[in-house]
Motif scaffolding. Sequence first.
Motif, short mmCIF file in Angstrom:
data_model
loop_
_atom_site.label_atom_id
_atom_site.label_comp_id
_atom_site.label_asym_id
_atom_site.label_seq_id
_atom_site.Cartn_x
_atom_site.Cartn_y
_atom_site.Cartn_z
N PHE A 179 0.79 -1.20 -0.01
CA PHE A 179 -0.09 -0.26 0.05
C PHE A 179 0.86 1.19 -0.11
CE2 PHE A 179 -2.74 2.87 2.45
CZ PHE A 179 -3.77 3.15 1.52
N THR B 72 2.37 8.65 0.16
CA THR B 72 3.20 9.58 0.88
C THR B 72 2.93 9.77 2.38
OG1 THR B 72 3.37 10.94 -1.30
CG2 THR B 72 4.23 11.79 0.87
N ILE C 287 -8.69 1.81 4.47
CA ILE C 287 -8.41 0.95 3.23
C ILE C 287 -7.60 -0.12 3.71
CG2 ILE C 287 -7.00 1.06 1.15
CD1 ILE C 287 -9.75 2.52 0.80
N LYS D 198 11.14 16.20 -2.40
CA LYS D 198 9.34 16.47 -2.07
C LYS D 198 9.59 16.99 -0.55
CE LYS D 198 4.83 14.76 -2.68
NZ LYS D 198 3.95 13.69 -3.28
N ARG E 55 -4.62 0.24 -3.57
CA ARG E 55 -5.02 1.81 -3.51
C ARG E 55 -6.14 2.09 -3.16
NH1 ARG E 55 -0.73 5.24 -3.85
NH2 ARG E 55 -1.83 6.58 -5.25
N ARG F 94 -11.21 7.89 -4.00
CA ARG F 94 -12.11 8.76 -3.42
C ARG F 94 -13.12 9.35 -4.51
NH1 ARG F 94 -7.42 11.95 -0.34
NH2 ARG F 94 -6.57 11.10 -2.43
N GLU G 244 -5.00 7.05 -11.11
CA GLU G 244 -4.82 5.69 -10.81
C GLU G 244 -4.76 4.77 -11.72
OE1 GLU G 244 -3.96 4.70 -7.68
OE2 GLU G 244 -4.32 6.56 -6.67
N THR H 130 -13.45 4.27 -1.28
CA THR H 130 -13.41 4.66 0.01
C THR H 130 -14.65 4.63 0.91
OG1 THR H 130 -12.92 6.63 1.38
CG2 THR H 130 -13.78 7.27 -0.50
P1 ADP Z 1 -0.11 9.73 -3.22
O1 ADP Z 1 1.07 10.74 -2.76
O2 ADP Z 1 0.51 8.41 -3.69
O3 ADP Z 1 -1.25 10.17 -3.60
P2 ADP Z 1 -1.23 9.43 -0.59
O4 ADP Z 1 -0.67 9.23 0.84
O5 ADP Z 1 -1.99 10.60 -0.79
O6 ADP Z 1 -0.18 8.98 -1.62
O7 ADP Z 1 -2.40 8.23 -0.80
C1 ADP Z 1 -2.20 6.85 -0.79
C2 ADP Z 1 -3.57 5.96 -1.26
O8 ADP Z 1 -4.41 6.12 -0.22
C3 ADP Z 1 -3.83 6.68 -2.49
O9 ADP Z 1 -4.42 5.52 -3.07
C4 ADP Z 1 -5.17 7.50 -2.19
O10 ADP Z 1 -6.08 7.34 -3.21
C5 ADP Z 1 -5.56 6.79 -0.94
N1 ADP Z 1 -6.38 7.66 -0.08
C6 ADP Z 1 -6.00 8.80 0.44
N2 ADP Z 1 -6.88 9.18 1.34
C7 ADP Z 1 -8.02 8.38 1.38
C8 ADP Z 1 -9.23 8.35 1.86
N3 ADP Z 1 -9.66 9.39 2.66
N4 ADP Z 1 -9.99 7.21 1.71
C9 ADP Z 1 -9.58 6.26 0.89
N5 ADP Z 1 -8.50 6.31 0.28
C10 ADP Z 1 -7.48 7.33 0.62
#
Ligand code: ADP
Length: 150
Positions: free
Chosen positions: A6, A9, A20, A41, A87, A90, A98, A118
Amino acid sequence: MKRAIFPGTFDPFTIGHYSIVLRGLSIFDEIVIGIGHNQSKKTLFTIEKRLDIIHQAFANEPRVKVEVYNSLTVDFALSVEANFVLRGLRTVSDFEYERNIADANRKLTGIETVILFTETEYSFISSTVTRDLISFGKDITAFLPPNVKL
Ligand code: ADP
């Protein structure tokens, strides 16, 4: 053994991410949360703090591991012998992004991406909104996984 990564960031890891991963445990035997670390970053939380939050969240869940990586995501998956990328999705805007990555990853390595929608109660939660609230001094406990202290 079905193992997924999974990746993200996780600046910071939110209750949306947590949900998730928990749901992913009904599909996979083991989930390796991969914190993507990119020197260039800028993040609010240090890599140590991001690891600490995830360790706190899954202290009682031996099927969840966490690692830091700075390679291509599929190379990280191969290095931990995972055949799947998990992944969360949302919004419609998440979808195109994605799908492109999932297609590229499958073409490169055959690794499949499994997407979970989500839960509606968490669909507005993002790391970005969480960071914004922190910058205005708001309490974000409800945005974090249960039992996590910053
Ligand atoms: P990235 O920098 O790759 O976008 P994130 O840390 O923002 O990484 O998110 C990692 C994963 O978690 C992604 O698949 C994102 O769509 C999912 N994600 C983020 N927030 C939520 C949420 N509130 N509910 C479900 N999935 C989420």
